[in-house]
Design a protein around this motif. Sequence first.
Motif, PDB file in Angstrom:
ATOM      1  N   SER A  92      -8.451  -0.697   3.143  1.00  0.00           N
ATOM      2  CA  SER A  92      -9.318   0.153   2.324  1.00  0.00           C
ATOM      3  C   SER A  92     -10.032   1.209   3.148  1.00  0.00           C
ATOM      4  O   SER A  92     -10.343   2.288   2.643  1.00  0.00           O
ATOM      5  N   ALA A 141      -3.994   0.088  -2.058  1.00  0.00           N
ATOM      6  CA  ALA A 141      -3.791  -1.135  -1.282  1.00  0.00           C
ATOM      7  C   ALA A 141      -4.077  -2.355  -2.159  1.00  0.00           C
ATOM      8  O   ALA A 141      -5.095  -2.418  -2.834  1.00  0.00           O
ATOM      9  N   THR A 142      -3.152  -3.290  -2.142  1.00  0.00           N
ATOM     10  CA  THR A 142      -3.299  -4.536  -2.881  1.00  0.00           C
ATOM     11  C   THR A 142      -3.022  -5.690  -1.930  1.00  0.00           C
ATOM     12  O   THR A 142      -2.000  -5.697  -1.240  1.00  0.00           O
ATOM     13  N   GLU A 184      -7.731  -6.691   3.924  1.00  0.00           N
ATOM     14  CA  GLU A 184      -8.063  -5.884   2.747  1.00  0.00           C
ATOM     15  C   GLU A 184      -9.083  -4.801   3.095  1.00  0.00           C
ATOM     16  O   GLU A 184      -8.926  -3.635   2.713  1.00  0.00           O
ATOM     17  N   GLN A 185     -10.111  -5.157   3.844  1.00  0.00           N
ATOM     18  CA  GLN A 185     -11.128  -4.189   4.259  1.00  0.00           C
ATOM     19  C   GLN A 185     -10.537  -3.128   5.180  1.00  0.00           C
ATOM     20  O   GLN A 185     -10.857  -1.941   5.061  1.00  0.00           O
ATOM     21  N   SER A 224      -3.606   4.408   0.366  1.00  0.00           N
ATOM     22  CA  SER A 224      -4.134   4.315  -0.998  1.00  0.00           C
ATOM     23  C   SER A 224      -3.421   3.187  -1.728  1.00  0.00           C
ATOM     24  O   SER A 224      -2.395   2.686  -1.281  1.00  0.00           O
ATOM     25  N   CYS A 274       0.836  -1.201   0.000  1.00  0.00           N
ATOM     26  CA  CYS A 274       0.000   0.000   0.000  1.00  0.00           C
ATOM     27  C   CYS A 274       0.873   1.254   0.000  1.00  0.00           C
ATOM     28  O   CYS A 274       2.051   1.202   0.338  1.00  0.00           O
TER      29      CYS A 274
END
Length: 111
Positions: A92, A100-101, A88-89, A98, A29
Amino acid sequence: MQNDKKRSKRLRKKLYLGEFAVMGFEFTCRINLKEESEFDDLFDGLADLMAQRDLLVIGGGSEESFEGYVVSSERYQSTTEEDRKAVEQWLSAQSSISDATVAELTDAHYG
């Protein structure tokens, strides 16, 4: 490591192979922070999430980006798809993060 050899259950466990494989996942991220206190708050939140889910994160980065690999804090335990989605949540939901993978689950020992 080659998995095609016949190995005893004891050796598979010792080598984290087959039914003893440990799964984890990677994330990356970008970080957009203005003050050092925001940095502390962000990583305190990440540490809280990891503790709630009995996970560990190994990683590093710079003032602009962060990457990590997430594994279970329990020996011979794997992270789950639910753990991956929770991270992941959380990423986000952070206004200071920003791009984020979160990658799919992979073998933590052998890739």
